[in-house]
Structures are given as structure tokens and as C-alpha cells.
Design an enzyme around this catalytic site. Sequence first.
Site, PDB file in Angstrom:
ATOM      1  N   LYS A  57       6.937  11.067 -12.839  1.00  0.00           N
ATOM      2  CA  LYS A  57       5.919  11.412 -11.944  1.00  0.00           C
ATOM      3  C   LYS A  57       6.329  12.584 -11.064  1.00  0.00           C
ATOM      4  CE  LYS A  57       4.760   6.342 -12.004  1.00  0.00           C
ATOM      5  NZ  LYS A  57       5.599   4.951 -11.283  1.00  0.00           N
ATOM      6  N   GLN A 101       8.488   2.245  -7.128  1.00  0.00           N
ATOM      7  CA  GLN A 101       8.401   1.500  -8.161  1.00  0.00           C
ATOM      8  C   GLN A 101       9.311   0.646  -8.601  1.00  0.00           C
ATOM      9  OE1 GLN A 101       7.694   4.145 -10.493  1.00  0.00           O
ATOM     10  NE2 GLN A 101       8.193   2.392 -12.330  1.00  0.00           N
ATOM     11  N   ASP A 127      -0.973   2.807  -5.340  1.00  0.00           N
ATOM     12  CA  ASP A 127      -0.400   2.022  -6.672  1.00  0.00           C
ATOM     13  C   ASP A 127      -2.003   1.492  -6.411  1.00  0.00           C
ATOM     14  OD1 ASP A 127       1.058   2.342  -8.354  1.00  0.00           O
ATOM     15  OD2 ASP A 127       2.927   1.533  -7.357  1.00  0.00           O
TER      16      ASP A 127
HETATM   17  N1  GUN Z   1       6.306   0.130 -12.273  1.00  0.00           N
HETATM   18  C1  GUN Z   1       5.985  -0.183 -13.684  1.00  0.00           C
HETATM   19  N2  GUN Z   1       3.910   0.255 -13.671  1.00  0.00           N
HETATM   20  C2  GUN Z   1       4.268   1.098 -12.444  1.00  0.00           C
HETATM   21  C3  GUN Z   1       3.268   1.937 -11.222  1.00  0.00           C
HETATM   22  O1  GUN Z   1       1.949   1.886 -11.953  1.00  0.00           O
HETATM   23  N3  GUN Z   1       3.888   1.272  -9.902  1.00  0.00           N
HETATM   24  C4  GUN Z   1       4.512   1.406  -9.761  1.00  0.00           C
HETATM   25  N4  GUN Z   1       4.925   2.037  -8.359  1.00  0.00           N
HETATM   26  N5  GUN Z   1       5.596   0.341 -10.115  1.00  0.00           N
HETATM   27  C5  GUN Z   1       5.960   0.465 -11.693  1.00  0.00           C
END
Ligand code: GUN
Length: 313
Positions: A57, A101, A127
Site C-alpha cells: 500500500k 490495518q 476503508d
Molecule cells: N485487512 C484485510 N483487508 C483489509 C482492508 O481492506 N483494510 C484494512 N484496514 N485492513 C484489512
Amino acid sequence: MMGSMGRLLDGQAVAAAIRADVLPGVAEFTSGAGRPPGLGIVLVGDNPASEIYVRNKVRSGTESGVWVDLQRLPATASIDDLLAVVNRLNISERHDGILVQAPLPEAMGRHAAQRVFDTIDPDKDVDGFHPANVGRLVQGRAHLAPCTPSGVIELLDRSDIPIARRYAVIIGRSDIVGKPMAMLLLQRDATVTICHSRTADLPEVASRADILVAAIGRAGFVTRDFVKPGAAVIDVGINRVSDRATAVSLFGPSSPRLADFDRRGSVVAGDVHPEVAGIAGALTPVPGGVGPLTIAMLLKNTLAAASARRGGR
Ligand code: GUN
């Protein structure tokens, strides 16, 4: 049916196309605002999978001209430590998007993630996990929709796989994938069923789907008997397999993937068994399917949040 191969859906290529679409918007925002769109990513602890996702990311954001601010907290951090970071990012002028995350360390408690998502400013919630954004999604007027399911919609659209009037089955009912996936498919006029670990006759239900989304987090769970010949099968699973017998049962005794396993001691597998390639009409690979799309949609959401904060739409 055996021997014929369904079309592989190239998530990598579609993700690159989405990023290319975002690029001019990032440049326009940057020249107008005098600063790039800003994304704060919070990573707590050292979960190896999360490390890799977050690294991707950060890299992808930076390459697209987004200012990515990675905030790390130790696994021993308290929920209050984490909420303090979120509150600081909430009031920051330079942070347009905030992502914490998941999963959080278990020591933070069972409701920690929901408390964190409740705290993030909904306008910065790239998100789409804040209850206000979940509510807007359910009502069909989302500003920021969760990245993985909206990436799946982009993949279907850009692969010319029709959604309206098709029967879609989702296996998995998580807040991150299963539930928002259902809402997005519903908005596009699919008929939608959400299945889960306690669904009766799961293979039978799944095998009626024109579009089958697997998001359960169990390697190779979706076998041939779950799939209607010609169905589009979207594999959201990213599972690390470190048991050799499991790797053999998934990939066979003489595959390149098993050679990977023997070199590294583990291999990544999706929720969909490789044997499904012989029956599906279209299938996403793992890796290189849905994973890259999630990150591309994160950048799209970050630009959308940044533009909206400057008084755009
Ligand atoms: N953990 C697994 N997928 C995601 C996501 O799309 N966003 C976040 N913040 N954590 C995750």
C-alpha cells in the site's frame, strides 16, 4: 469439462488500469491544493501478512503521487494509544485518508477494531468501515465503499462480465468483504445470496451461482462441486499454507507451486481449489487477482476523500 481452462482474470492488469485512471486526478489535486493527497496508514504490531499488505500500500501510493504516512505502533500498544493516533490523524490538515490495518493484536480485545473504525472521521474513512459509511453503502449512496469488494466490481466490469440479472453467491459474511460485496452486487441488480460456515447444503447453493465470490479464508475450500460450469469465480482468499500435504493436495505433486513450497517452506493459496480452473468460465488467480485491486481502490478512495475535503464532490 476437465482439461478446458476458464479465462484467467488479470487483477494485476485491471489494477494498473485503475491506477492510471487515478493519476491525472492526483496531479490535478496536487497542483490545486499545493500538496499531494495524504494517506495515513496505521500498522500495529508485526503480523507478517499485514507487513506485506502495508508495504504494498505504501509503495503503490507513493508511486501514484500520494503522500503516504506510515504510523507504526508496537504489538504492546494499548487501544488508547491507537485511538490517540487516529484522533491526531482525524484533525490533521494533511491527512485526507486514514486506514488502520486489520487484524489488530488480540491483546487489544475483541471489539478493538470496531472501536477504531467508529473513531475514524467518516470523511477520511478510505476503508469504508465507519458505521456512517456502512449505512450509506446499504442505502446505495456510498461516498467511500470498502476497497476489496469495490475492486471486485471494477474487475467484473472491466472484464465485461455482466452483473445485472445474474445470480451471485458470496461465501463469507465478514464486514470487510462479504457483507459490502453483497450490497455492491445488489446495487448492480444482481440477485444475491450470502453463505457462511453454517449454511446448509453450501456446495448446492454455491453451484447455482453465475458469479461466485469466495471470501472465507480457508485454502482450497471451494472445490469443483461448488461451481456451475462457466461461472465467474472470484477468489478473495489469501491463505498461507505451511503444511506440505495440504500444498500437494492443492497443487499436485509436480507443480511449480509445490516447487515454490519446497524452496520457501510455505506457499500462498486462495479459497478456491485449483481444480476449479477446469470448470469455471472465468477465475481470478491467487496471487495476482483481487489483491492488487484492493490497493488500486484504496488509492481511488484516497483521491475521492481528498477531493471531497477540498469542496469537490
Ligand atoms: N485487512 C484485510 N483487508 C483489509 C482492508 O481492506 N483494510 C484494512 N484496514 N485492513 C484489512
